[in-house]
Design a protein around this motif. Structure first.
Motif, short mmCIF file in Angstrom:
data_model
loop_
_atom_site.label_atom_id
_atom_site.label_comp_id
_atom_site.label_asym_id
_atom_site.label_seq_id
_atom_site.Cartn_x
_atom_site.Cartn_y
_atom_site.Cartn_z
N ILE A 46 0.89 -1.33 0.02
CA ILE A 46 -0.15 0.11 0.15
C ILE A 46 0.83 1.48 0.22
N ILE A 47 0.85 2.01 -0.96
CA ILE A 47 1.72 3.13 -1.03
C ILE A 47 0.75 4.50 -1.19
N PRO A 48 1.01 5.36 -0.04
CA PRO A 48 0.29 6.49 0.37
C PRO A 48 0.63 7.68 -0.96
N SER A 49 -0.25 8.43 -0.78
CA SER A 49 -0.20 9.75 -1.73
C SER A 49 1.26 10.73 -1.11
N SER A 50 1.72 10.27 -0.15
CA SER A 50 2.97 11.10 0.45
C SER A 50 4.24 10.90 -0.69
N VAL A 51 4.03 9.76 -0.93
CA VAL A 51 5.29 9.04 -1.70
C VAL A 51 5.30 9.86 -2.95
N VAL A 52 6.67 10.65 -3.23
CA VAL A 52 6.86 11.21 -4.42
C VAL A 52 8.06 10.67 -5.30
N ASP A 53 8.69 9.67 -4.76
CA ASP A 53 9.80 8.85 -5.63
C ASP A 53 9.99 7.55 -5.21
N ILE A 54 9.75 6.81 -6.13
CA ILE A 54 10.13 5.34 -5.98
C ILE A 54 10.97 4.85 -6.94
N CYS A 55 12.32 4.53 -6.33
CA CYS A 55 13.49 4.34 -7.10
C CYS A 55 13.94 3.00 -7.63
N ILE A 69 -1.09 0.63 -7.01
CA ILE A 69 -1.57 1.54 -7.20
C ILE A 69 -0.79 2.92 -6.69
N ILE A 70 -0.49 3.59 -7.42
CA ILE A 70 0.39 4.91 -6.99
C ILE A 70 -0.64 6.01 -6.97
N PRO A 71 -1.24 6.66 -5.70
CA PRO A 71 -2.05 7.45 -5.62
C PRO A 71 -1.77 8.81 -5.85
N ASN A 72 -0.41 9.28 -6.11
CA ASN A 72 0.21 10.46 -6.20
C ASN A 72 0.26 10.92 -7.73
N PRO A 73 -0.43 11.71 -8.39
CA PRO A 73 -0.40 11.77 -9.95
C PRO A 73 0.97 12.34 -10.14
N THR A 74 1.60 13.31 -9.18
CA THR A 74 2.89 13.79 -9.55
C THR A 74 4.02 13.01 -9.04
N ALA A 75 3.85 11.81 -8.52
CA ALA A 75 4.86 10.88 -8.05
C ALA A 75 5.74 10.74 -9.16
N SER A 76 7.01 10.16 -9.09
CA SER A 76 7.95 9.61 -10.06
C SER A 76 8.26 8.34 -9.70
N GLU A 108 8.48 -7.00 -13.58
CA GLU A 108 8.22 -6.81 -15.34
C GLU A 108 6.56 -6.90 -15.42
N ASP A 109 6.13 -7.70 -14.86
CA ASP A 109 4.77 -8.40 -14.86
C ASP A 109 3.71 -7.67 -14.07
N CYS A 110 4.41 -6.68 -13.26
CA CYS A 110 3.41 -6.06 -12.31
C CYS A 110 2.67 -4.85 -13.10
N GLU A 111 1.34 -4.95 -12.80
CA GLU A 111 0.42 -3.83 -13.32
C GLU A 111 0.61 -2.69 -12.56
N VAL A 112 1.19 -1.52 -13.05
CA VAL A 112 1.18 -0.20 -12.18
C VAL A 112 0.10 0.64 -12.49
N THR A 113 -0.49 1.24 -11.70
CA THR A 113 -1.69 2.27 -11.91
C THR A 113 -1.41 3.44 -11.22
N GLN A 114 -1.45 4.58 -12.04
CA GLN A 114 -0.87 5.93 -11.25
C GLN A 114 -2.14 6.60 -11.36
N VAL A 115 -2.72 7.14 -10.50
CA VAL A 115 -3.81 8.15 -10.41
C VAL A 115 -3.53 9.47 -11.15
#
Length: 236
Positions: free
Chosen positions: A191-200, A213-220, A228-235
């Protein structure tokens, strides 16, 4: 409080309640860090005191020193008082600890618990920061609720920790570092919160994550942050 005898300038030696000999190094005129006499490898449970008295002066035990309990393979438990705020580099590296409870600790430096392969449970509700590789290669670590005081999950913080099946990143975290959860073979949910802005890079590579799911639309996040087979959805 235990009583200690002065061994050299800025060093005291005393007996813990558990019967083990501890060395205390003064950090200032009212605080000390805990060390071990050279060559000592305590077994079983060690009780660290909250305070120590030497030559009429009282000192608060405020930290656990660099490499203090490193390679103590027969050490299974350490009772850490609330007075201890910092655990210095490699303090428990490759020790035999199975659990750690440290309610007052706010910071643990690099590789403090590196390679503690028997460590299962950690309770640090006041933790604010960790150094790189703090819990690297703690293969059985399964129970660690990351507190909402933590600002960052640093590089290699939990790599090769195979006990986690689910991780909840607290709302205080802004960055998840390189290979932070690399090769957590049994990790199935995060579970990744909206506070996260960078995932390295490779933060979650080698896990069983199938959807994130990455809830922060400005997160990088790096292209190789997830399997590779993980489905990543960014709000958006």
């Amino acid at each position: 409080m235990i009583h200690a005898e002065q061994q050299a300038e800025h060093l005291f030696i005393g007996q813990a309640e558990s019967g083990h000999t501890l060395l205390f190094h003064t950090e200032n005129d009212h605080e000390v860090e805990v060390l071990l006499p050279e060559g000592d490898k305590p077994q079983g449970k060690v009780v660290i005191p909250e305070a120590v008295e030497c030559e009429g002066r009282n000192y608060t035990v405020a930290s656990i020193g660099k490499q203090a309990f490193m390679y103590c393979s027969e050490l299974t438990e350490v009772l850490i008082p609330d007075s201890v705020k910092i655990i210095h580099p490699e303090a428990f590296r490759e020790s035999g600890l199975t659990a750690i409870q440290a309610a007052g600790v706010v910071g643990i430096d690099y590789s403090a618990f590196y390679g503690c392969t028997d460590l299962v449970t950690v309770e640090m509700p006041s933790l604010r920061w960790m150094g790189v590789s703090a819990f690297s290669r703690c293969r059985q670590l399964a129970n660690f609720t990351l507190p909402d005081t933590l600002g960052e999950i640093p590089n290699w913080a939990f790599d090769f920790s195979e006990g986690f099946t689910r991780v909840v990143v607290p709302n205080s975290v802004k960055r998840i570092g390189d290979q932070a959860f690399y090769n957590n073979k049994n990790l199935q949910s995060v579970i990744i919160p909206s506070s996260v802005v960078d995932i390295c890079s490779e933060a979650f590579v080698g896990t069983q994550l199938g959807q994130v799911i990455i809830p922060n639309p400005t997160a990088s996040y790096r292209y190789n942050a997830f399997p590779e087979d993980c489905e990543v959805t960014q709000v958006k």
